[in-house]
Design a protein around this motif. Structure first.
Motif, short mmCIF file in Angstrom:
data_model
loop_
_atom_site.label_atom_id
_atom_site.label_comp_id
_atom_site.label_asym_id
_atom_site.label_seq_id
_atom_site.Cartn_x
_atom_site.Cartn_y
_atom_site.Cartn_z
N LEU A 168 24.06 -3.87 3.32
CA LEU A 168 23.17 -4.51 2.35
C LEU A 168 24.03 -5.23 1.33
N ASN A 169 24.10 -6.58 1.43
CA ASN A 169 24.95 -7.32 0.50
C ASN A 169 24.29 -7.44 -0.87
N ASN A 170 25.07 -7.90 -1.83
CA ASN A 170 24.61 -7.95 -3.22
C ASN A 170 23.44 -8.90 -3.41
N ASP A 171 23.46 -10.03 -2.70
CA ASP A 171 22.40 -11.02 -2.88
C ASP A 171 21.05 -10.47 -2.44
N LEU A 172 21.01 -9.86 -1.26
CA LEU A 172 19.75 -9.30 -0.77
C LEU A 172 19.34 -8.10 -1.61
N ALA A 173 20.30 -7.29 -2.04
CA ALA A 173 19.97 -6.15 -2.89
C ALA A 173 19.35 -6.61 -4.21
N PHE A 174 19.85 -7.74 -4.74
CA PHE A 174 19.29 -8.28 -5.98
C PHE A 174 17.85 -8.76 -5.77
N ARG A 175 17.59 -9.42 -4.64
CA ARG A 175 16.24 -9.91 -4.36
C ARG A 175 15.26 -8.75 -4.17
N ILE A 176 15.73 -7.68 -3.56
CA ILE A 176 14.87 -6.51 -3.37
C ILE A 176 14.58 -5.83 -4.70
N ASP A 177 15.61 -5.68 -5.53
CA ASP A 177 15.45 -4.97 -6.80
C ASP A 177 14.73 -5.82 -7.84
N LYS A 178 15.04 -7.12 -7.91
CA LYS A 178 14.50 -7.97 -8.97
C LYS A 178 13.13 -8.53 -8.62
N PHE A 179 12.95 -8.97 -7.37
CA PHE A 179 11.72 -9.64 -6.99
C PHE A 179 10.85 -8.83 -6.03
N GLY A 180 11.30 -7.65 -5.64
CA GLY A 180 10.50 -6.81 -4.76
C GLY A 180 10.40 -7.32 -3.34
N ALA A 181 11.45 -7.99 -2.86
CA ALA A 181 11.43 -8.52 -1.49
C ALA A 181 11.36 -7.38 -0.48
N THR A 182 10.51 -7.55 0.53
CA THR A 182 10.38 -6.58 1.62
C THR A 182 10.26 -7.35 2.93
N ARG A 183 10.10 -6.62 4.02
CA ARG A 183 9.92 -7.26 5.32
C ARG A 183 8.47 -7.68 5.54
N ASN A 184 7.58 -7.41 4.59
CA ASN A 184 6.16 -7.74 4.72
C ASN A 184 5.79 -8.91 3.82
N LEU A 185 4.90 -9.77 4.31
CA LEU A 185 4.42 -10.92 3.56
C LEU A 185 2.90 -10.90 3.47
N VAL A 186 2.37 -11.52 2.41
CA VAL A 186 0.93 -11.67 2.23
C VAL A 186 0.64 -13.14 1.97
N ILE A 187 -0.26 -13.71 2.73
CA ILE A 187 -0.71 -15.09 2.52
C ILE A 187 -2.10 -15.02 1.89
N ARG A 188 -2.21 -15.48 0.66
CA ARG A 188 -3.46 -15.39 -0.06
C ARG A 188 -4.38 -16.56 0.28
N SER A 189 -5.67 -16.24 0.40
CA SER A 189 -6.72 -17.26 0.58
C SER A 189 -6.42 -18.18 1.76
N VAL A 190 -6.27 -17.57 2.94
CA VAL A 190 -6.01 -18.37 4.13
C VAL A 190 -7.27 -19.11 4.56
N ARG A 191 -7.07 -20.23 5.22
CA ARG A 191 -8.21 -21.00 5.71
C ARG A 191 -8.85 -20.30 6.91
N PRO A 192 -10.14 -20.52 7.12
CA PRO A 192 -10.83 -19.84 8.24
C PRO A 192 -10.23 -20.17 9.60
N GLU A 193 -9.71 -21.40 9.76
CA GLU A 193 -9.18 -21.78 11.07
C GLU A 193 -7.77 -21.23 11.33
N MET A 194 -7.17 -20.61 10.33
CA MET A 194 -5.82 -20.08 10.51
C MET A 194 -5.90 -18.70 11.17
N THR A 195 -5.38 -18.60 12.38
CA THR A 195 -5.44 -17.36 13.15
C THR A 195 -4.05 -16.74 13.25
#
Length: 249
Positions: A168-195
């Protein structure tokens, strides 16, 4: 002497070459050269190290001397980034004895106790490889699995420490600690046609990215991926596409 004779004399004289512009590294190497008894010349250890640096060196490159070692540094050459906190500890586990049909989704249903940094499966030898962000979480899961046993898809599995631990390098550790980066993503308000298939097609070009699962709830899309660093890549990729520009990822 006539004009013709003067021109002939000037033509016979060899043209003078312009002075060669030497770099500061060249001058430094020359000053570091030491003479030996038989007339040969050898370089001092510091000069020899600088002379063997791979790649071309620009003539106008500015060099600075390291006061402690006396070696030449160019753009931080010779400086090694310090590992992140806990990088020297064990965080990677290998799960064995798995059925060939075992998926990463099956692994996430069993592995608990901490945030997963990365994971992948090898169906041909029945193993899964899981790395935690926190080494203490990996240790607790290892001890729990050893004490109570581990079962995946109604099949007994083994757990052991990986021979090659994830770093775990320093750059990724900083993103995890500072911005809460994880392996999961959330796309808010997706369009109905997006599957789910459309999202998979948009991300299939990312090398080594495995999509564990995609679910939809209350107009949002939830993406479970296999690696934190590739989740950041996927996020940047989607944000650069027109269809995702009005969505929050």
């Amino acid at each position: 002497m006539g004009r013709f004779e003067a021109s002939c004399t000037a033509a016979k004289e060899p043209p003078q070459e312009p002075p060669v512009k030497r770099s500061r590294l060249w001058d430094w190497l020359q000053k570091s050269t030491e003479a030996v008894g038989d007339g040969r010349e050898v370089l001092s250890p510091a000069a020899e190290n600088a002379a063997t640096v791979e790649g071309p060196v620009a003539a106008d490159t500015d060099f600075m001397d390291n006061e402690e070692t006396g070696e030449a540094l160019e753009d931080g050459f010779g400086e090694e980034e310090a590992p992140a906190t806990g990088a020297e500890e064990s965080r990677s586990l290998k799960l064995g004895g798995l059925a060939p049909s075992t998926t990463l989704l099956d692994i996430t249903r069993v592995v608990r106790g901490g945030i997963i940094l990365q994971m992948f499966v090898r169906p041909w030898n029945g193993t899964a490889h899981v790395s935690f962000v926190e080494p203490v979480a990996a240790k607790k899961f290892f001890e729990h699995a050893k004490m109570t046993g581990l079962s995946i898809k109604n099949r007994s599995a083994t757990v052991e420490w990986e021979l090659q631990q994830a770093y775990l390098n320093n750059d990724l550790a900083f993103r995890i600690d500072k911005f809460g980066a994880t392996r999961n993503l959330v796309i808010r308000s997706v369009r109905p046609e997006m599957t789910a298939e459309a999202i998979k097609l948009d991300l299939e070009h990312i090398f080594n990215l495995w999509i564990v699962d995609i679910t939809f709830k209350d107009g949002d899309a939830y993406l479970s991926l296999n690696r934190t660093i590739l989740a950041l890549t996927a996020r940047n990729c989607m944000r650069s596409r027109r269809r995702y520009r009005k969505m929050t990822i």
